[in-house]
Write a protein that holds these residues in place. Sequence first.
Motif, PDB file in Angstrom:
ATOM      1  N   LEU A 169     116.213 -17.837  90.228  1.00  0.00           N
ATOM      2  CA  LEU A 169     117.149 -16.728  90.369  1.00  0.00           C
ATOM      3  C   LEU A 169     118.538 -17.220  90.744  1.00  0.00           C
ATOM      4  CD1 LEU A 169     114.876 -14.074  92.085  1.00  0.00           C
ATOM      5  CD2 LEU A 169     115.660 -14.125  89.711  1.00  0.00           C
ATOM      6  N   VAL A 170     118.633 -18.459  91.227  1.00  0.00           N
ATOM      7  CA  VAL A 170     119.917 -19.112  91.454  1.00  0.00           C
ATOM      8  C   VAL A 170     119.798 -20.558  90.983  1.00  0.00           C
ATOM      9  CG1 VAL A 170     120.565 -17.673  93.442  1.00  0.00           C
ATOM     10  CG2 VAL A 170     119.452 -19.876  93.827  1.00  0.00           C
ATOM     11  N   GLU A 171     120.938 -21.153  90.684  1.00  0.00           N
ATOM     12  CA  GLU A 171     120.999 -22.567  90.330  1.00  0.00           C
ATOM     13  C   GLU A 171     121.827 -23.261  91.391  1.00  0.00           C
ATOM     14  OE1 GLU A 171     122.889 -22.295  86.516  1.00  0.00           O
ATOM     15  OE2 GLU A 171     120.987 -22.035  85.473  1.00  0.00           O
ATOM     16  N   ILE A 172     121.263 -24.325  91.974  1.00  0.00           N
ATOM     17  CA  ILE A 172     121.976 -25.080  92.995  1.00  0.00           C
ATOM     18  C   ILE A 172     122.401 -26.408  92.378  1.00  0.00           C
ATOM     19  CG2 ILE A 172     121.844 -26.157  95.264  1.00  0.00           C
ATOM     20  CD1 ILE A 172     119.661 -24.101  95.980  1.00  0.00           C
ATOM     21  N   ALA A 173     123.710 -26.604  92.266  1.00  0.00           N
ATOM     22  CA  ALA A 173     124.248 -27.858  91.746  1.00  0.00           C
ATOM     23  C   ALA A 173     124.493 -28.790  92.921  1.00  0.00           C
ATOM     24  CB  ALA A 173     125.540 -27.608  90.978  1.00  0.00           C
ATOM     25  N   PRO A 174     123.969 -30.018  92.870  1.00  0.00           N
ATOM     26  CA  PRO A 174     124.170 -30.947  93.985  1.00  0.00           C
ATOM     27  C   PRO A 174     125.653 -31.173  94.284  1.00  0.00           C
ATOM     28  CG  PRO A 174     122.634 -31.850  92.372  1.00  0.00           C
ATOM     29  CD  PRO A 174     123.217 -30.599  91.783  1.00  0.00           C
ATOM     30  N   ARG A 175     125.997 -31.092  95.558  1.00  0.00           N
ATOM     31  CA  ARG A 175     127.369 -31.301  96.046  1.00  0.00           C
ATOM     32  C   ARG A 175     128.398 -30.442  95.316  1.00  0.00           C
ATOM     33  NH1 ARG A 175     126.887 -37.744  96.108  1.00  0.00           N
ATOM     34  NH2 ARG A 175     125.085 -37.805  97.450  1.00  0.00           N
ATOM     35  N   SER A 176     127.953 -29.307  94.856  1.00  0.00           N
ATOM     36  CA  SER A 176     128.878 -28.454  94.115  1.00  0.00           C
ATOM     37  C   SER A 176     128.712 -27.017  94.581  1.00  0.00           C
ATOM     38  CB  SER A 176     128.619 -28.601  92.614  1.00  0.00           C
ATOM     39  OG  SER A 176     129.508 -27.817  91.886  1.00  0.00           O
ATOM     40  N   SER A 177     128.130 -26.207  93.746  1.00  0.00           N
ATOM     41  CA  SER A 177     128.041 -24.783  94.066  1.00  0.00           C
ATOM     42  C   SER A 177     126.662 -24.238  93.741  1.00  0.00           C
ATOM     43  CB  SER A 177     129.096 -24.024  93.267  1.00  0.00           C
ATOM     44  OG  SER A 177     128.813 -24.151  91.884  1.00  0.00           O
ATOM     45  N   THR A 178     126.459 -23.031  94.187  1.00  0.00           N
ATOM     46  CA  THR A 178     125.252 -22.279  93.869  1.00  0.00           C
ATOM     47  C   THR A 178     125.702 -21.046  93.112  1.00  0.00           C
ATOM     48  OG1 THR A 178     124.192 -23.057  95.890  1.00  0.00           O
ATOM     49  CG2 THR A 178     123.250 -21.110  94.853  1.00  0.00           C
ATOM     50  N   ARG A 179     125.004 -20.727  92.040  1.00  0.00           N
ATOM     51  CA  ARG A 179     125.395 -19.545  91.271  1.00  0.00           C
ATOM     52  C   ARG A 179     124.177 -18.844  90.715  1.00  0.00           C
ATOM     53  NH1 ARG A 179     125.736 -19.794  85.652  1.00  0.00           N
ATOM     54  NH2 ARG A 179     125.153 -21.803  84.800  1.00  0.00           N
ATOM     55  N   VAL A 180     124.379 -17.595  90.367  1.00  0.00           N
ATOM     56  CA  VAL A 180     123.349 -16.822  89.691  1.00  0.00           C
ATOM     57  C   VAL A 180     123.440 -17.196  88.218  1.00  0.00           C
ATOM     58  CG1 VAL A 180     122.525 -14.501  89.148  1.00  0.00           C
ATOM     59  CG2 VAL A 180     123.575 -14.957  91.375  1.00  0.00           C
ATOM     60  N   PRO A 181     122.350 -17.691  87.638  1.00  0.00           N
ATOM     61  CA  PRO A 181     122.435 -18.151  86.250  1.00  0.00           C
ATOM     62  C   PRO A 181     122.649 -17.006  85.271  1.00  0.00           C
ATOM     63  CG  PRO A 181     120.165 -18.231  87.006  1.00  0.00           C
ATOM     64  CD  PRO A 181     121.009 -17.832  88.189  1.00  0.00           C
ATOM     65  N   LYS A 182     123.359 -17.331  84.206  1.00  0.00           N
ATOM     66  CA  LYS A 182     123.487 -16.378  83.108  1.00  0.00           C
ATOM     67  C   LYS A 182     122.184 -16.445  82.329  1.00  0.00           C
ATOM     68  CE  LYS A 182     128.444 -16.589  82.875  1.00  0.00           C
ATOM     69  NZ  LYS A 182     129.639 -16.884  82.122  1.00  0.00           N
TER      70      LYS A 182
END
Length: 142
Positions: free
Chosen positions: A81-94
């Motif tokens: 339900l979310v994507e966590i990018a290492p050392r970056s951001s977390t977002r709700v995937p399209k």
Amino acid sequence: MRVQDTKSAMPLTARDGVYPDRLRRMSQSLSDLVYQEMRDQILWGEISPGTVLSVRALAGQFGVSTMPVRDALRRLAIEELVEIAPRSSTRVPKISVERVREIFDVRIRLEPLAARLACKNLTLAEIQLLGSYVEKQDLATS
């Protein structure tokens, strides 16, 4: 929207004014409360696909420290339900059209099975209640 101490008698406010009763259960941790609320917001479209999520902003929004938010985000990532990018951001995937088709294909197969299995355990009172719902629906659409 703020999540308060689960032992407090004060109501927890949310988009509709009061958190659902499930959020008042004393056995739930702050992490569980944040997870459930965020999950609901994502599934109901209140947090749009593509939205970047800030741990600090969410912690402030829920009135908790960053740890329950991080825990909730990890659980949401497991459910995709979310994507966590290492050392970056977390977002709700399209979501792609293909993924929507996959989801509907699975639901089309599972939901009738779930309904059949549930019907085996219904009481007479529950069957009558379902019948009243069907009658109300028929009246509303006629």
